[in-house]
Write an enzyme that holds these catalytic residues in place. Structure first.
Site, PDB file in Angstrom:
ATOM      1  CG  HIS A  76      -0.374   0.310   2.514  1.00  0.00           C
ATOM      2  ND1 HIS A  76      -0.079  -0.651   3.447  1.00  0.00           N
ATOM      3  CD2 HIS A  76      -0.015   1.492   3.083  1.00  0.00           C
ATOM      4  CE1 HIS A  76       0.418  -0.073   4.528  1.00  0.00           C
ATOM      5  NE2 HIS A  76       0.478   1.226   4.329  1.00  0.00           N
TER       6      HIS A  76
ATOM      7  CG  ASP B 236       0.044  -4.041   2.770  1.00  0.00           C
ATOM      8  OD1 ASP B 236       0.288  -3.442   1.709  1.00  0.00           O
ATOM      9  OD2 ASP B 236      -0.078  -3.447   3.870  1.00  0.00           O
TER      10      ASP B 236
ATOM     11  CB  SER C 284       3.403   1.695   6.160  1.00  0.00           C
ATOM     12  OG  SER C 284       2.275   2.033   6.908  1.00  0.00           O
TER      13      SER C 284
END
Length: 382
Positions: free
Chosen positions: A110, A139, A217
């Site tokens: 993402h 992901d 992230s």
């Protein structure tokens, strides 16, 4: 005692006094190395200009110095369009980390999804990255840079399956644009399944109380040996607020290693599939209306021709029925379990197949004409 002997004793006494004075001055003002306190002992008061590190602080400092040069700041650029079709450049940011000396960098999918260009910063060095491939379901994305003369130091992978609840972990990333930020915590839970989107999830997620915020992230979650045990993932909380105080999740490095191996070897992630293209979750009133013995499972509507399910003789629906305001193909098999693992939704089926590879054999528990069948299937490649 002669005069010569008396003089010798006088000189010896003076030398002893000078030595004692020098030792006292060195102890009082001399430079000293930082002191590391022993575990379970109270810390001594720190003399002026002297630092005292606990064993835990010593580990934190060592891991940060060792790992932070290999943690990347990832900047993405994409183009969006407003109501009048005017192009609007949009920037995004995240983290990643070096996994080999050739220039491969691991991050979250993402972080780079929809990007038209990807830039990577490692300390003061900047690179243009290309996307090798990705796995949206888990992901995970793999990037590549050309390091040139820049020597890359890859992080060492660990084994997430050996983690224990209560074990201390460290996260390094770039939250809110603050580069090379270290946070610490413990493993709060293991084996979580965290749904991150309609068709995406983190299976066997590592839950931690180490703060993980936007920008973290894709960064590494490390154990106290400096080994990567997970990829930090930003999870959207209910209500649209990103990040929950005290709760963060990471993708196990074991999952990432399998994805990376597929991307480098095959150019894509191998995905085991049954070939069931349409299935309706069964509910009690639907089961009663159709006269089915099973009260939960997947009502198989369509089976893809020449698929693994078709080769195994799995049957789809053969007639249309209106159930409420929904048209459903009925008359097909009901999928109840995969290798004994109950299946009550499409997500359950995805999870049951997520760790399987094309060519693996599984046993499907099927209800057909109110009979329970155990049907072996060799999985295909999506």
């Amino acid at each position: 005692m002669s005069a010569g002997t008396g003089k010798r004793w006088t000189w010896l006494a003076l030398a002893l006094l000078v030595g004692l004075a020098g030792y006292w001055v060195g102890e009082r003002w001399g430079a000293r190395a930082p002191v590391v306190a022993r575990a379970n002992q109270p810390l001594p008061p720190a003399p002026p200009g002297q630092e005292v590190l606990t064993p835990e602080e010593t580990v934190n400092v060592r891991i940060y110095r060792q790992a932070s040069p290999s943690v990347a700041n990832i900047i993405t650029r994409a183009v969006q369009y407003d109501f009048f079709l005017n192009a609007i450049p949009v920037e995004g940011a995240g983290s990643g980390f070096v996994i080999d000396a050739a220039g491969h960098i691991l991050t979250n999918y993402h972080v780079i999804a929809g990007a038209s260009s990807i830039a990577v910063a490692l300390g003061a060095s900047h690179f243009t990255a290309k996307l090798v491939g990705g796995d949206p379901r888990n992901d995970i994305a793999l990037l590549e840079i050309s390091p040139g003369a820049h020597k890359l130091v890859p992080l060492v992978p660990g084994d997430a399956s050996r983690l224990l609840v209560g074990q201390r972990v460290l996260a390094i990333g770039n939250p809110f644009g603050f580069q090379s930020t270290l946070t610490t915590g413990i493993v709060s839970a293991l084996g979580r399944t965290v749904q991150t989107g309609p068709d995406t999830f983190i299976e066997n997620a590592i839950q931690t109380d180490a703060p993980i915020n936007r920008g973290n992230s894709g960064g590494p979650l490390l154990d106290t040996q400096g080994r990567v045990v997970g990829i930090n993932a930003a999870i959207y909380a209910p209500g649209g607020t990103e990040g929950i105080t005290g709760i963060g999740f990471a993708i196990p490095i074991n999952t990432a290693r399998r994805v990376v191996d597929d991307l480098l070897r095959y150019g894509h992630v191998r995905r085991a599939t049954l070939g069931i293209t349409a299935a309706e979750p069964l509910w009690s009133s639907l089961a009663r209306a159709l006269g089915l013995a099973a009260t939960e499972g997947l009502l198989i509507e369509q089976v893809q021709p020449a698929s693994a399910a078709a080769r195994a003789g799995i049957r789809g629906g053969d007639r249309m029925a209106l159930i409420g305001f929904q048209q459903i193909l009925i008359g097909g098999d009901v999928l109840v379990a995969v290798d004994g693992r109950k299946v009550a939704s499409q997500m359950d089926l995805e999870l049951a197949l997520n760790q399987k590879l094309p060519g693996d054999r599984v046993t499907l528990t099927i209800e057909r004409n109110n009979r329970t069948l155990q049907i072996p299937v060799t999985l295909g490649d999506q």
